[in-house]
Write an enzyme that holds these catalytic residues in place. Structure first.
Site: not given
Ligand code: NAI
Ligand code: 15L
Length: 275
Positions: A27, A46-47, A57, A81, A117, A119, A142, A172
């Site tokens: 995202l 980002d990390i 971090d 995530s 989330s 979740h 999570y 998403s």
């Molecule tokens: P993603 O896993 O692709 O991105 C998360 C980013 O956070 C990664 O680039 C990772 O390197 C970074 N990260 C992880 N641990 C870290 C740390 N200790 N320090 C700094 N950076 C760190 O996930 P995505 O899909 O981009 O989601 C973004 C956010 O939205 C997340 O918090 C996720 O939980 C939340 N989310 C996403 C959903 C989806 O469907 N894409 C659904 C629900 C929630």
């Molecule tokens: C989340 O919270 C996760 O970050 C994403 O990877 C998906 O699994 C999403 O929920 C989902 O519920 O589909």
């Protein structure tokens, strides 16, 4: 502090400096361009390696403190995530979000858009519709960490006045990956619009909103968050052909089918936590 990926233009934009955490993720990559239109400077972090980004971090308090210097508002996407061993979640999602809010107080940050989330309510059955006041029923560790982030942000609003919009994002991605995601799908365009509404709405206080597109079936109700003005433009309907051929699963004991969190609700304890 210099911003490695600063976008600076002569015309003043609505925000001076925005911070995006998790900028290298699924995202974060989608959002970076949009943020550039809204802020004189976008600080991306980002990390994971990300060209010219501030590498930090979230579990490192000093690094997070430095990241927030001079920031007006934060879009906090960084963290783990998916479900993961508790020790990993503890660092990235619990210590990380605490570090962010502790630094936000110190640096006078006004608003956070927090990636929560679906979740956090994943153990509600698929036969129910949950609104933003529904009891938390996390479906995984999570999900529990996202409940922590929501509670922490509530405290930081009540105690310190930092506004937060908690986005209970569904699924998403560029397209739904399974039948469940036909219900939980949030298009990238609608995600960006949700962030825009969360940053630009006047006086959000502490708000919760579900991040789903205008899908044919809904398990969530955003009526109480209508003040944010979020009107999704997309629908999972355009992807219906991907799943039409699959018969419904008739196994009523299948937890992944019964609860909104799907496979998260059915997952076995992760190896390191099970011992
Ligand atoms: P993603 O896993 O692709 O991105 C998360 C980013 O956070 C990664 O680039 C990772 O390197 C970074 N990260 C992880 N641990 C870290 C740390 N200790 N320090 C700094 N950076 C760190 O996930 P995505 O899909 O981009 O989601 C973004 C956010 O939205 C997340 O918090 C996720 O939980 C939340 N989310 C996403 C959903 C989806 O469907 N894409 C659904 C629900 C929630
Ligand atoms: C989340 O919270 C996760 O970050 C994403 O990877 C998906 O699994 C999403 O929920 C989902 O519920 O589909």
């Amino acid at each position: 502090m210099t911003d490695p990926q600063a976008r600076i233009s002569s015309a003043r934009k609505p925000f001076h400096r925005l911070l995006l955490t998790g900028a290298a993720g699924n995202l974060g990559v989608q959002l970076r361009g949009a943020l550039g239109a809204w802020a004189d400077v976008v600080r991306v972090s980002d990390i994971a390696p990300l060209s010219a980004a501030a590498s930090a971090d979230l579990a490192d308090r000093a690094a997070v403190d430095a990241l927030l210097e001079g920031v007006d508002a934060i879009v906090h996407l960084g963290g783990i995530s998916i479900d993961a061993p508790f020790d990993d979640l503890l660092e990235a999602n619990i210590r990380g979000v605490y570090n962010l809010y502790a630094a936000a107080v110190k640096h006078g940050v006004k608003r956070v858009v927090y990636a929560s989330s679906n979740h956090v309510v994943g153990f509600h059955p698929v036969t129910s519709v949950v609104d933003v006041d529904a009891p938390l029923r996390p479906d995984s560790l999570y999900g529990v960490t996202k409940c922590f982030g929501e509670a922490l942000s509530r405290y930081y609003f009540d105690r310190f006045g930092i506004e937060t919009v908690c986005l209970r994002i569904g699924s998403s991605f560029d397209a739904p990956k399974n039948r469940r995601m036909m219900v939980t799908f949030l298009s990238f365009r609608d995600f960006i619009e949700l962030v825009r509404c969360s940053l630009f709405t006047n006086r959000v206080g502490h708000a919760i909103v579900y991040g789903v597109s205008d899908n044919p079936t809904k398990w969530v109700d955003n009526t109480k968050a209508s003040f944010l003005g979020f009107r999704p433009q997309d629908s999972s309907e355009q992807f219906a052909h991907l799943f039409e051929a699959v018969a419904p699963n008739a196994d009523f004991d299948d937890i992944a089918q019964r609860f909104q969190g799907g496979p998260f609700a059915a997952a076995a304890p992760l190896e390191r936590d099970a011992s």
